[in-house]
Motif scaffolding. Structure first.
Motif, PDB file in Angstrom:
ATOM      1  N   SER A   1       0.857  -1.187   0.000  1.00  0.00           N
ATOM      2  CA  SER A   1       0.000   0.000   0.000  1.00  0.00           C
ATOM      3  C   SER A   1       0.892   1.235   0.000  1.00  0.00           C
ATOM      4  O   SER A   1       1.685   1.436   0.923  1.00  0.00           O
ATOM      5  CB  SER A   1      -0.906   0.014   1.239  1.00  0.00           C
ATOM      6  N   ASP A   2       0.756   2.054  -1.040  1.00  0.00           N
ATOM      7  CA  ASP A   2       1.567   3.269  -1.120  1.00  0.00           C
ATOM      8  C   ASP A   2       1.293   4.199   0.051  1.00  0.00           C
ATOM      9  O   ASP A   2       2.205   4.854   0.578  1.00  0.00           O
ATOM     10  CB  ASP A   2       1.299   4.000  -2.437  1.00  0.00           C
ATOM     11  N   GLN A   3       0.024   4.280   0.478  1.00  0.00           N
ATOM     12  CA  GLN A   3      -0.319   5.179   1.575  1.00  0.00           C
ATOM     13  C   GLN A   3       0.277   4.720   2.898  1.00  0.00           C
ATOM     14  O   GLN A   3       0.788   5.531   3.670  1.00  0.00           O
ATOM     15  CB  GLN A   3      -1.835   5.306   1.707  1.00  0.00           C
ATOM     16  N   ILE A   4       0.212   3.420   3.173  1.00  0.00           N
ATOM     17  CA  ILE A   4       0.786   2.905   4.412  1.00  0.00           C
ATOM     18  C   ILE A   4       2.308   3.064   4.384  1.00  0.00           C
ATOM     19  O   ILE A   4       2.926   3.417   5.398  1.00  0.00           O
ATOM     20  CB  ILE A   4       0.364   1.445   4.630  1.00  0.00           C
ATOM     21  N   LYS A   5       2.911   2.837   3.230  1.00  0.00           N
ATOM     22  CA  LYS A   5       4.354   3.056   3.099  1.00  0.00           C
ATOM     23  C   LYS A   5       4.697   4.518   3.362  1.00  0.00           C
ATOM     24  O   LYS A   5       5.662   4.823   4.075  1.00  0.00           O
ATOM     25  CB  LYS A   5       4.828   2.648   1.700  1.00  0.00           C
ATOM     26  N   GLU A   6       3.900   5.433   2.813  1.00  0.00           N
ATOM     27  CA  GLU A   6       4.147   6.860   3.021  1.00  0.00           C
ATOM     28  C   GLU A   6       4.022   7.227   4.502  1.00  0.00           C
ATOM     29  O   GLU A   6       4.823   7.998   5.039  1.00  0.00           O
ATOM     30  CB  GLU A   6       3.172   7.688   2.193  1.00  0.00           C
ATOM     31  N   LEU A   7       3.008   6.681   5.167  1.00  0.00           N
ATOM     32  CA  LEU A   7       2.803   6.968   6.584  1.00  0.00           C
ATOM     33  C   LEU A   7       4.029   6.589   7.399  1.00  0.00           C
ATOM     34  O   LEU A   7       4.564   7.405   8.164  1.00  0.00           O
ATOM     35  CB  LEU A   7       1.576   6.200   7.099  1.00  0.00           C
ATOM     36  N   PHE A   8       4.479   5.360   7.239  1.00  0.00           N
ATOM     37  CA  PHE A   8       5.565   4.881   8.086  1.00  0.00           C
ATOM     38  C   PHE A   8       6.917   5.459   7.684  1.00  0.00           C
ATOM     39  O   PHE A   8       7.762   5.732   8.545  1.00  0.00           O
ATOM     40  CB  PHE A   8       5.591   3.358   8.084  1.00  0.00           C
ATOM     41  N   THR A   9       7.140   5.656   6.395  1.00  0.00           N
ATOM     42  CA  THR A   9       8.401   6.252   5.967  1.00  0.00           C
ATOM     43  C   THR A   9       8.551   7.656   6.528  1.00  0.00           C
ATOM     44  O   THR A   9       9.641   8.052   6.950  1.00  0.00           O
ATOM     45  CB  THR A   9       8.491   6.277   4.424  1.00  0.00           C
ATOM     46  N   SER A  10       7.450   8.395   6.572  1.00  0.00           N
ATOM     47  CA  SER A  10       7.495   9.768   7.078  1.00  0.00           C
ATOM     48  C   SER A  10       7.817   9.817   8.569  1.00  0.00           C
ATOM     49  O   SER A  10       8.262  10.856   9.077  1.00  0.00           O
ATOM     50  CB  SER A  10       6.153  10.459   6.822  1.00  0.00           C
ATOM     51  N   MET A  11       7.607   8.723   9.258  1.00  0.00           N
ATOM     52  CA  MET A  11       7.831   8.669  10.699  1.00  0.00           C
ATOM     53  C   MET A  11       9.249   8.273  11.066  1.00  0.00           C
ATOM     54  O   MET A  11       9.653   8.394  12.227  1.00  0.00           O
ATOM     55  CB  MET A  11       6.841   7.711  11.349  1.00  0.00           C
ATOM     56  N   ILE A  12      10.028   7.784  10.102  1.00  0.00           N
ATOM     57  CA  ILE A  12      11.420   7.422  10.383  1.00  0.00           C
ATOM     58  C   ILE A  12      12.269   8.692  10.325  1.00  0.00           C
ATOM     59  O   ILE A  12      12.271   9.384   9.302  1.00  0.00           O
ATOM     60  CB  ILE A  12      11.964   6.408   9.352  1.00  0.00           C
ATOM     61  N   PRO A  13      12.974   9.062  11.382  1.00  0.00           N
ATOM     62  CA  PRO A  13      13.840  10.233  11.325  1.00  0.00           C
ATOM     63  C   PRO A  13      14.798  10.151  10.147  1.00  0.00           C
ATOM     64  O   PRO A  13      15.290   9.068   9.815  1.00  0.00           O
ATOM     65  CB  PRO A  13      14.608  10.184  12.671  1.00  0.00           C
ATOM     66  N   GLU A  14      15.038  11.265   9.499  1.00  0.00           N
ATOM     67  CA  GLU A  14      15.821  11.264   8.256  1.00  0.00           C
ATOM     68  C   GLU A  14      17.188  10.632   8.421  1.00  0.00           C
ATOM     69  O   GLU A  14      17.695   9.981   7.508  1.00  0.00           O
ATOM     70  CB  GLU A  14      15.949  12.696   7.731  1.00  0.00           C
ATOM     71  N   ASN A  15      17.815  10.829   9.589  1.00  0.00           N
ATOM     72  CA  ASN A  15      19.171  10.279   9.769  1.00  0.00           C
ATOM     73  C   ASN A  15      19.186   8.761   9.909  1.00  0.00           C
ATOM     74  O   ASN A  15      20.235   8.133   9.934  1.00  0.00           O
ATOM     75  CB  ASN A  15      19.847  10.916  10.971  1.00  0.00           C
ATOM     76  N   PHE A  16      17.984   8.130  10.001  1.00  0.00           N
ATOM     77  CA  PHE A  16      17.900   6.676  10.081  1.00  0.00           C
ATOM     78  C   PHE A  16      17.385   6.049   8.777  1.00  0.00           C
ATOM     79  O   PHE A  16      17.204   4.857   8.710  1.00  0.00           O
ATOM     80  CB  PHE A  16      17.009   6.240  11.242  1.00  0.00           C
TER      81      PHE A  16
END
Length: 354
Positions: free
Chosen positions: A337-352
């Motif tokens: 799911s592109d939306q679920i991927k977007e949700l969780f990816t946005s929650m990972i701090p950029e440095n990780f």
């Protein structure tokens, strides 16, 4: 944040505030929650249950769990319709049950802070500091039981309501099992669990709310209990990933609203600690001593930074962050799911991120 997520979050906030108004004076839900009360049980006493919970809810939070529920509802509804069926609940009804996951999360935070002797939550004094230990304990316990009132109010079949109840109570029991494991380890400084024990604890304690959100959304969207179970297991693995990332943040920049290294004060046997002690078992007693000193003297104790410095020497913090990121990314791919991927990816701090 994309526009659709913003609109969904606005609807989630409305659903949460409908389920738990600020005071009992605006609460037409009292009969549904308590039935017929004795005359002496006035509104001021009901407010003692509402206030600690409402205060924490209004402090914010990512709301990713109820958002995941709704994204799973949309995904499940699409899959159901492709098979010629229709969702078990309307979209409005699905929003109404988001209280199940957010209220459990809220109650568990209040209890966590009590069990961890934590003073802060989201940058403000923890509920037991503001309202007293006894009031906070009781109010949070009440919220666990208040949450499923939203199921009672659904215009749905008894069989569907039963499935939602079973899902809710099973996950709630798992959450408390995970907490029991965590408490045992942080109360015993010399005990270092095996990695599999740690992963089991996190899957129960943290992963269970992700699992609950996914299962509820899938059931509401018309999928079978078996299909919902499959998506719930994927979500639980993502939840493990985020707990690992959260543990890493605690030892690096510090979690929002808290101080760097408070996991050391609380004696948490997080994944970075377990990776280090597996590779360097000779350091177990030293880490245990740091944790005991930090617990006795508080977050300003030199032992906090000394313990973090020791962990940094082995690269265990970076190794843990990588394992957490992989769990999140692999879980997102399994959802497809592109939306679920977007949700969780946005929650990972950029440095990780990669």
């Amino acid at each position: 944040m994309n526009t659709e997520f913003k609109e969904m979050l606005d609807k989630i906030e409305t659903a949460l505030h409908n389920a738990l108004p600020q005071t009992s004076k605006t609460a037409d839900w009292i009969p549904a929650s308590f039935g017929s009360l004795p005359e002496g049980a006035s509104a001021e006493y009901i407010d003692k249950l509402i206030e600690p919970n409402y205060a924490l809810i209004t402090l914010g939070g990512k709301r990713w769990r109820p958002l995941l529920l709704m994204l799973c509802y949309k995904l499940a509804s699409k899959l159901t319709e492709e098979k010629g069926g229709k969702p078990a609940l309307t979209e409005e009804q699905a929003y109404s049950i988001t209280a199940l996951v957010e209220f459990v999360h809220t109650a568990s935070l209040i209890h966590d802070d009590i069990e961890d002797s934590a003073d802060l939550r989201r940058g403000k004094p923890a509920a037991h500091i503001t309202y007293g230990l006894d009031t906070a304990l009781n109010a949070a316990a009440w919220l666990y039981f208040e949450a499923p009132v939203c199921i009672n109010q659904l215009n749905a079949s008894d069989s569907l309501k039963l499935e939602l109840y079973k899902t809710y109570t099973n996950e709630l029991r798992r959450l408390h099992l995970g907490q029991a494991m965590d408490i045992f380890w942080h109360r015993n400084a010399e005990v270092f669990p095996a990695k599999q024990e740690y992963l089991a604890m996190v899957k129960n304690k943290t992963g269970t709310l992700a699992s609950l959100a996914a299962k509820l959304g899938c059931i509401a969207g018309g999928l079978t209990a078996e299909e919902a179970e499959r998506f719930g297991a994927i979500a639980a693995d993502i939840g493990i990933g985020f707990q690992i990332i959260d543990d890493v943040i605690n030892l690096t920049t510090g979690n929002p609203g808290k101080k760097r290294g408070d996991d050391i004060v609380e004696g948490k046997k997080s994944l970075p600690v377990l990776i280090h002690t597996t590779e360097h078992p000779e350091d177990k007693q030293k880490i245990a001593d740091y944790m005991k000193e930090a617990a006795a003297k508080g977050i300003e104790a030199p032992a906090v930074e000394q313990c973090i410095s020791l962990l940094e020497t082995s690269g265990c913090i970076k190794k843990a962050a990588e394992q957490g990121r992989i769990l999140i990314e692999e879980g997102c791919a399994r959802f497809n799911s592109d939306q679920i991927k977007e949700l969780f990816t946005s929650m990972i701090p950029e440095n990780f991120r990669c």
